[in-house]
Design a protein around this motif. Sequence first.
Motif, PDB file in Angstrom:
ATOM      1  N   ILE A  10       0.865  -1.180   0.000  1.00 35.35           N
ATOM      2  CA  ILE A  10       0.000   0.000   0.000  1.00 35.35           C
ATOM      3  C   ILE A  10       0.901   1.228   0.000  1.00 35.35           C
ATOM      4  O   ILE A  10       1.789   1.347   0.847  1.00 35.35           O
ATOM      5  CB  ILE A  10      -0.924   0.005   1.232  1.00 35.35           C
ATOM      6  N   PHE A  11       0.666   2.136  -0.928  1.00 32.71           N
ATOM      7  CA  PHE A  11       1.525   3.303  -1.090  1.00 32.71           C
ATOM      8  C   PHE A  11       0.757   4.604  -0.888  1.00 32.71           C
ATOM      9  O   PHE A  11      -0.279   4.828  -1.523  1.00 32.71           O
ATOM     10  CB  PHE A  11       2.141   3.326  -2.503  1.00 32.71           C
ATOM     11  N   PHE A  12       1.297   5.475  -0.020  1.00 30.95           N
ATOM     12  CA  PHE A  12       0.838   6.857   0.036  1.00 30.95           C
ATOM     13  C   PHE A  12       1.477   7.572  -1.140  1.00 30.95           C
ATOM     14  O   PHE A  12       2.700   7.539  -1.305  1.00 30.95           O
ATOM     15  CB  PHE A  12       1.265   7.507   1.362  1.00 30.95           C
ATOM     16  N   MET A  13       0.643   8.206  -1.968  1.00 38.30           N
ATOM     17  CA  MET A  13       1.123   8.822  -3.202  1.00 38.30           C
ATOM     18  C   MET A  13       1.157  10.343  -3.032  1.00 38.30           C
ATOM     19  O   MET A  13       0.113  11.014  -3.059  1.00 38.30           O
ATOM     20  CB  MET A  13       0.196   8.447  -4.361  1.00 38.30           C
ATOM     21  N   GLU A  14       2.346  10.872  -2.851  1.00 35.37           N
ATOM     22  CA  GLU A  14       2.544  12.324  -2.705  1.00 35.37           C
ATOM     23  C   GLU A  14       2.752  12.940  -4.083  1.00 35.37           C
ATOM     24  O   GLU A  14       3.565  12.436  -4.868  1.00 35.37           O
ATOM     25  CB  GLU A  14       3.781  12.571  -1.833  1.00 35.37           C
ATOM     26  N   PHE A  15       2.027  14.016  -4.378  1.00 38.32           N
ATOM     27  CA  PHE A  15       2.203  14.680  -5.671  1.00 38.32           C
ATOM     28  C   PHE A  15       2.541  16.163  -5.535  1.00 38.32           C
ATOM     29  O   PHE A  15       2.697  16.849  -6.543  1.00 38.32           O
ATOM     30  CB  PHE A  15       0.936  14.516  -6.524  1.00 38.32           C
ATOM     31  N   ASP A  16       2.619  16.676  -4.300  1.00 37.15           N
ATOM     32  CA  ASP A  16       2.965  18.085  -4.110  1.00 37.15           C
ATOM     33  C   ASP A  16       3.717  18.265  -2.799  1.00 37.15           C
ATOM     34  O   ASP A  16       3.368  19.109  -1.966  1.00 37.15           O
ATOM     35  CB  ASP A  16       1.692  18.952  -4.153  1.00 37.15           C
ATOM     36  N   GLY A  17       4.732  17.437  -2.611  1.00 41.70           N
ATOM     37  CA  GLY A  17       5.512  17.480  -1.379  1.00 41.70           C
ATOM     38  C   GLY A  17       6.761  18.327  -1.542  1.00 41.70           C
ATOM     39  O   GLY A  17       6.927  19.000  -2.572  1.00 41.70           O
ATOM     40  N   PRO A  18       7.649  18.267  -0.553  1.00 42.24           N
ATOM     41  CA  PRO A  18       7.464  17.501   0.691  1.00 42.24           C
ATOM     42  C   PRO A  18       6.490  18.196   1.657  1.00 42.24           C
ATOM     43  O   PRO A  18       6.467  19.426   1.741  1.00 42.24           O
ATOM     44  CB  PRO A  18       8.878  17.479   1.293  1.00 42.24           C
ATOM     45  N   ARG A  19       5.702  17.367   2.356  1.00 41.73           N
ATOM     46  CA  ARG A  19       4.716  17.888   3.313  1.00 41.73           C
ATOM     47  C   ARG A  19       4.525  16.888   4.453  1.00 41.73           C
ATOM     48  O   ARG A  19       4.819  15.721   4.324  1.00 41.73           O
ATOM     49  CB  ARG A  19       3.338  18.041   2.637  1.00 41.73           C
ATOM     50  N   ARG A  20       3.915  17.397   5.511  1.00 45.79           N
ATOM     51  CA  ARG A  20       3.402  16.511   6.561  1.00 45.79           C
ATOM     52  C   ARG A  20       1.970  16.143   6.160  1.00 45.79           C
ATOM     53  O   ARG A  20       1.165  17.027   5.890  1.00 45.79           O
ATOM     54  CB  ARG A  20       3.397  17.192   7.934  1.00 45.79           C
ATOM     55  N   ARG A  21       1.673  14.865   6.133  1.00 41.66           N
ATOM     56  CA  ARG A  21       0.385  14.368   5.662  1.00 41.66           C
ATOM     57  C   ARG A  21      -0.233  13.434   6.691  1.00 41.66           C
ATOM     58  O   ARG A  21       0.451  12.979   7.617  1.00 41.66           O
ATOM     59  CB  ARG A  21       0.574  13.587   4.356  1.00 41.66           C
ATOM     60  N   THR A  22      -1.496  13.105   6.474  1.00 41.53           N
ATOM     61  CA  THR A  22      -2.158  12.112   7.321  1.00 41.53           C
ATOM     62  C   THR A  22      -2.950  11.156   6.438  1.00 41.53           C
ATOM     63  O   THR A  22      -3.231  11.451   5.271  1.00 41.53           O
ATOM     64  CB  THR A  22      -3.134  12.769   8.320  1.00 41.53           C
ATOM     65  N   ALA A  23      -3.276  10.010   7.009  1.00 46.54           N
ATOM     66  CA  ALA A  23      -4.165   9.073   6.339  1.00 46.54           C
ATOM     67  C   ALA A  23      -4.955   8.341   7.422  1.00 46.54           C
ATOM     68  O   ALA A  23      -4.401   7.958   8.446  1.00 46.54           O
ATOM     69  CB  ALA A  23      -3.381   8.076   5.493  1.00 46.54           C
ATOM     70  N   ARG A  24      -6.250   8.223   7.209  1.00 47.00           N
ATOM     71  CA  ARG A  24      -7.089   7.504   8.144  1.00 47.00           C
ATOM     72  C   ARG A  24      -7.102   6.019   7.803  1.00 47.00           C
ATOM     73  O   ARG A  24      -7.196   5.666   6.622  1.00 47.00           O
ATOM     74  CB  ARG A  24      -8.553   7.957   8.010  1.00 47.00           C
ATOM     75  N   VAL A  25      -7.067   5.171   8.815  1.00 44.67           N
ATOM     76  CA  VAL A  25      -7.212   3.734   8.587  1.00 44.67           C
ATOM     77  C   VAL A  25      -8.377   3.238   9.432  1.00 44.67           C
ATOM     78  O   VAL A  25      -8.437   3.509  10.640  1.00 44.67           O
ATOM     79  CB  VAL A  25      -5.934   2.969   9.022  1.00 44.67           C
TER      80      VAL A  25
END
Lengths: 131, 131, 131
Positions: free
Chosen positions: B111-126
């Motif tokens: 499973i990949f988090f796909m960053e397209f406008d980084g670098p940033r601090r991001r989150t993902a809900r599971v």
Amino acid sequence: MPMLEIATNGRSQALDITRQVQQAVSASGVGEGWATVYVPHTTAGVAINEAADPDVMADVLMTLERLVPWQGGFRHAEGNSAAHVKSILVGSSVRVPVGGGRLLLGTWQGIFFMEFDGPRRRTARVEVSPA
Amino acid sequence: MPMLEIATNGRSQALDITRQVQQAVSASGVGEGWATVYVPHTTAGVAINEAADPDVMADVLMTLERLVPWQGGFRHAEGNSAAHVKSILVGSSVRVPVGGGRLLLGTWQGIFFMEFDGPRRRTARVEVSPA
Amino acid sequence: MPMLEIATNGRSQALDITRQVQQAVSASGVGEGWATVYVPHTTAGVAINEAADPDVMADVLMTLERLVPWQGGFRHAEGNSAAHVKSILVGSSVRVPVGGGRLLLGTWQGIFFMEFDGPRRRTARVEVSPA
């Protein structure tokens, strides 16, 4: 399962349906869970993206048209194959988490009905289920 | 619903988050069911694909950049419309079956988090729900 | 969770699996709910689109090949990066609402296993859950 009635008014259009989906969430009485939006069409889809600046979705539609032009040397006699391709790229459903009876969308996110062969009368199913 | 904290370090990046998602599955105590990963951002997404050879996701990012170049004659003033388009193409959520308390990914899948406008601090809900 | 066995017979193929998914819905005994189809492969996907005219899916495959040609100057040594990219664009799962024990697909919709690196023996998981 509530069914949204949607009238689109361009060949390609990104229509913000966040408010209607939130209404279905509120009507469901579900506090914590998920909302699923399902589009039963083959030349339209549903996507989540920026709802603040309408230029973003205009850029999205322009890019999809550049990648999959309406006139593409297609076989399908109805002439709208580009709309079918775009629908597959965008997808036919989205899921959004629900908390405290509200859609837990990110700050900039909205839910868009994506019309690729309008204008038409369309529908979308919304189901809200507890976690 | 657990929230993953993600720090990306390139403009475009495919970050393998399989281990963090599996940790959320284990912590949930769910044996049989589904894990859903939801990304609340409009210039990032989430995808499932090959985790064995990092060249695969490098090729994926290269191809997305070729299809939707950063400089695309866009209207959106912030200048990152390409990242919005890529996010829509990739999608904002994935669902993975769970069995015996483990993600039932295919042999080669991660499973990949796909960053397209980084670098940033991001989150993902599971969210992990029983079948 | 039933597992469909699928044999593809072209490098790229859109195989209509609607009947097999409906069989899994019927066998589940679920009246109202959702069916999820999950593809555990990294060079194949699953999509919903028109099942009436086979030219539509031929046009879809042709367009995906134009956007992501097999020979694309890729790094991945196995030489099938195009198939990985297409899988990510199409997606690894779909959800379809179920009512009265039937898939609530739109009039023109079918469910397609999307092969991008065949011919191969493949599988797809189907889970049917009550609403």
